[in-house]
Design a protein around this motif. Structure first.
Motif, mmCIF file in Angstrom:
data_model
loop_
_atom_site.group_PDB
_atom_site.id
_atom_site.type_symbol
_atom_site.label_atom_id
_atom_site.label_comp_id
_atom_site.label_asym_id
_atom_site.label_seq_id
_atom_site.Cartn_x
_atom_site.Cartn_y
_atom_site.Cartn_z
ATOM 1 N N MET A 1 0.842 -1.185 0.000
ATOM 2 C CA MET A 1 0.000 0.000 0.000
ATOM 3 C C MET A 1 0.880 1.239 0.000
ATOM 4 O O MET A 1 1.768 1.370 0.826
ATOM 5 N N SER A 2 0.674 2.149 -0.933
ATOM 6 C CA SER A 2 1.486 3.364 -0.994
ATOM 7 C C SER A 2 1.028 4.357 0.047
ATOM 8 O O SER A 2 -0.125 4.356 0.484
ATOM 9 N N ALA A 3 1.953 5.225 0.435
ATOM 10 C CA ALA A 3 1.661 6.208 1.471
ATOM 11 C C ALA A 3 0.808 7.325 0.906
ATOM 12 O O ALA A 3 1.140 7.931 -0.105
ATOM 13 N N SER A 4 -0.357 7.570 1.522
ATOM 14 C CA SER A 4 -1.189 8.700 1.132
ATOM 15 C C SER A 4 -0.708 9.932 1.885
ATOM 16 O O SER A 4 -0.263 9.846 3.024
ATOM 17 N N ILE A 5 -0.813 11.076 1.218
ATOM 18 C CA ILE A 5 -0.341 12.320 1.828
ATOM 19 C C ILE A 5 -1.544 13.182 2.162
ATOM 20 O O ILE A 5 -2.276 13.630 1.271
ATOM 21 N N SER A 6 -1.765 13.390 3.435
ATOM 22 C CA SER A 6 -2.892 14.187 3.890
ATOM 23 C C SER A 6 -2.465 15.637 4.060
ATOM 24 O O SER A 6 -1.300 15.997 3.899
ATOM 25 N N THR A 7 -3.410 16.484 4.390
ATOM 26 C CA THR A 7 -3.130 17.902 4.622
ATOM 27 C C THR A 7 -2.685 18.103 6.061
ATOM 28 O O THR A 7 -3.359 17.634 6.987
ATOM 29 N N PRO A 8 -1.572 18.773 6.294
ATOM 30 C CA PRO A 8 -1.150 19.028 7.682
ATOM 31 C C PRO A 8 -2.110 20.002 8.360
ATOM 32 O O PRO A 8 -2.609 20.942 7.728
ATOM 33 N N LEU A 9 -2.372 19.761 9.634
ATOM 34 C CA LEU A 9 -3.306 20.602 10.377
ATOM 35 C C LEU A 9 -2.607 21.628 11.260
ATOM 36 O O LEU A 9 -3.149 22.698 11.533
ATOM 37 N N ALA A 10 -1.414 21.302 11.719
ATOM 38 C CA ALA A 10 -0.734 22.183 12.679
ATOM 39 C C ALA A 10 0.751 22.303 12.351
ATOM 40 O O ALA A 10 1.361 21.374 11.822
ATOM 41 N N LEU A 11 1.276 23.453 12.694
ATOM 42 C CA LEU A 11 2.696 23.732 12.569
ATOM 43 C C LEU A 11 3.248 24.051 13.944
ATOM 44 O O LEU A 11 2.743 24.954 14.635
ATOM 45 N N GLN A 288 8.815 11.110 3.616
ATOM 46 C CA GLN A 288 8.360 9.869 2.998
ATOM 47 C C GLN A 288 8.863 8.632 3.746
ATOM 48 O O GLN A 288 8.254 7.570 3.666
ATOM 49 N N LYS A 289 9.953 8.772 4.483
ATOM 50 C CA LYS A 289 10.675 7.644 5.068
ATOM 51 C C LYS A 289 9.770 6.687 5.847
ATOM 52 O O LYS A 289 9.802 5.462 5.637
ATOM 53 N N PHE A 290 8.970 7.222 6.769
ATOM 54 C CA PHE A 290 8.118 6.368 7.601
ATOM 55 C C PHE A 290 6.639 6.720 7.448
ATOM 56 O O PHE A 290 5.838 6.431 8.338
ATOM 57 N N ARG A 291 6.301 7.341 6.341
ATOM 58 C CA ARG A 291 4.902 7.693 6.078
ATOM 59 C C ARG A 291 4.189 6.475 5.486
ATOM 60 O O ARG A 291 4.727 5.782 4.621
ATOM 61 N N GLY A 292 3.011 6.186 5.977
ATOM 62 C CA GLY A 292 2.259 5.046 5.458
ATOM 63 C C GLY A 292 2.684 3.729 6.090
ATOM 64 O O GLY A 292 3.118 3.684 7.244
#
Length: 372
Positions: A1-11, A288-292
Motif C-alpha cells: 500500500m502506498s503512502a497517502s499524503i494528507s493535509t497538515p493541520l498544525a505547525l 516519505q521515510k516512515f509515512r504510510g
C-alpha cells in the motif's frame, strides 16, 4: 500500500532554543541551536503564509522559551495575518504586563503556561530556578485578557504526591483547560529517565485521581492527562503518524515530522530557507521515510492496529532498541518489548523520593544546558 499524503493541520514553530530554565525533562535535542542561527522574522512570516496555503490551521509557538525572541509580537501578527490560530507555549519568563498587552494586541489566541509542580521547591528542583510566584502572576495577567488559558503540569515520579495541590491550584486560577502530562522520554528526559519514570503503583493512583478530577471539574475546567508510553499495552500514534498531521520547524529552519526526529541517524531534513514548505511536505525523502505502511516490519505489517498507531514512535525505537526501523518497544507485541519490561522492573524496585517543601531531594539531575 502506498503512502497517502494528507493535509497538515498544525505547525509547531520552535522559535528558539534559548530558555531561562534548565528543566530536567526538557524534550529539546541535546545539541541546541545558537541565537545567531535562528530564522529571522521575515523568514518565519513567509513560512506562516506557506503553511496556511498548504492547509495548516494552527501554529504552536514553542522553544526553548518563545519569549526570548524580541520579535515575538511581530511573529504573532504575521501568523494571524496568514489566517492561523496562534498558541503560545511558555514558562512565563520573561514576561510583564506591558509585554503581555503587546502580545494580546498582536492577536495571540491561546497561552499555555507550564508548571513544574505545586510549590516553589518544585521549580527549584526540576527547573533549577525559583519561578513559581512569577507563573502565578502571569496566569492572573492572562485572565484579564480575552485569551484562552491552559495550565500544564508536567508530572513524574518525583512530584506525583502533589496532584491534589496541583488540582487545587487549577481550581484557584480557573483556566479553560488543565493538562496533567506525564513526562515523555526524549532529550534530557531520557537522560533522567530512572529518576522520572513513576512506579506502576504511582501511575495507577494518579490515573484514579485524575479521572475523579475530570468528573469533579466537568463543565468548569477541561481536564486532560497524558500517560507515560512505557506502561501502555500499545504505542501511541506518535504525532498522529509520521508526516500525516503536523510538522515541526526548528529554530534554524529544518522541517521535521516530530520533535525528536533530528536524533535519527542518516537522515537529512530539508530547510525552509532552501525549499518551499509545500515541496518539503509532499516530496522530502525524510517525510516519505516512515509515512504510510510500506516501511513497516513484522509484526506491524500484518497487525490490525497498523493504521491506528503506525508502528509507534521511530525516535523511541531508536532510543530503546538502537534501531529506528523496528516496532516501538513499548508495544506488547514488539520483539524488543523485553527492553521496556526490564527497565520497568528496575524502576519499580527503586525507592521513590518525592519533593518535600523546604527539603531538597538527593537526586543528581542532568540539567538542560543553556549554553548557546
Amino acid at each position: 500500500m502506498s503512502a497517502s499524503i494528507s493535509t497538515p493541520l498544525a505547525l509547531i514553530a520552535e522559535l528558539t532554543h534559548r530558555c531561562p530554565l534548565h528543566c530536567v525533562y526538557c524534550s529539546n535535542p541535546l545539541e541546541l541551536t545558537r541565537r545567531d542561527s535562528e530564522l529571522p522574522t521575515e523568514a518565519w512570516a513567509r513560512v506562516f503564509r506557506e503553511a496556511a496555503e498548504l492547509g495548516v490551521l494552527q501554529a504552536d509557538f514553542t522553544g526553548g522559551e518563545p519569549l526570548a525572541r524580541p520579535d515575538l509580537s511581530q511573529l504573532i501578527r504575521a501568523a494571524r495575518a496568514a489566517g492561523l490560530y496562534v498558541s503560545l507555549i511558555t514558562s512565563g519568563l520573561p514576561l510583564d504586563e506591558k509585554r503581555l498587552d503587546d502580545l494580546a494586541q498582536a492577536g495571540v489566541d491561546h497561552i499555555q503556561v507550564s508548571f513544574q509542580g505545586a510549590c516553589e521547591q518544585s521549580s527549584l528542583e526540576f527547573a533549577d530556578a525559583g519561578v513559581f510566584a512569577q507563573k502565578l502572576r502571569v496566569t492572573k495577567w492572562i485572565k484579564r485578557h480575552r485569551i484562552a488559558l491552559t495550565l500544564n503540569f508536567v508530572i513524574h515520579r518525583q512530584n506525583l504526591d502533589q496532584l491534589e495541590e496541583m488540582l487545587a491550584l487549577a481550581e484557584q486560577i480557573i483556566p479553560g483547560r488543565v493538562e496533567f502530562a506525564h513526562v515523555q522520554y526524549y532529550g534530557w528526559a531520557f537522560s533522567n529517565l530512572r529518576s522520572l519514570l513513576p512506579t506502576r503503583a504511582q501511575l495507577d493512583r494518579s490515573l484514579e485521581f485524575l479521572k475523579k478530577a475530570e468528573e469533579l471539574l466537568r463543565g468548569r475546567i477541561r481536564v486532560e492527562y497524558v500517560v507515560p508510553d512505557y506502561y501502555a499495552k500499545y504505542p501511541k500514534a506518535c504525532m498522529g503518524g509520521w508526516g500525516r498531521k503536523l510538522m515541526l520547524i526548528t529554530p534554524r529552519g529544518d522541517v521535521l515530522p516530530c520533535h525528536a526526529a533530528a536524533s535519527l541517524p542518516d537522515m537529512k531534513f530539508e530547510n525552509v530557507a532552501e525549499k518551499p514548505l509545500r515541496t518539503i511536505w509532499h516530496e522530502s525523502p525524510s517525510f516519505q521515510k516512515f509515512r504510510g505502511e510500506e516501511w513497516m516490519p513484522e509484526p506491524c505489517r500484518s497487525c490490525d492496529r497498523r493504521s491506528l498507531d503506525f508502528g509507534g514512535c521511530r525516535c523511541q525505537a531508536l532510543l530503546l532498541a538502537n534501531d529506528a526501523t523496528v516496532t516501538d518497544p513499548v508495544c506488547s507485541l514488539a520483539p524488543q518489548r523485553h527492553i521496556v519490561d526490564e527497565l520497568l522492573a528496575e524502576v519499580n524496585a527503586a525507592p521513590t523520593m518525592p519533593v518535600i517543601a523546604g527539603e531538597p531531594t538527593k537526586i543528581e539531575w542532568i540539567y538542560r544546558s543553556n549554553r548557546m
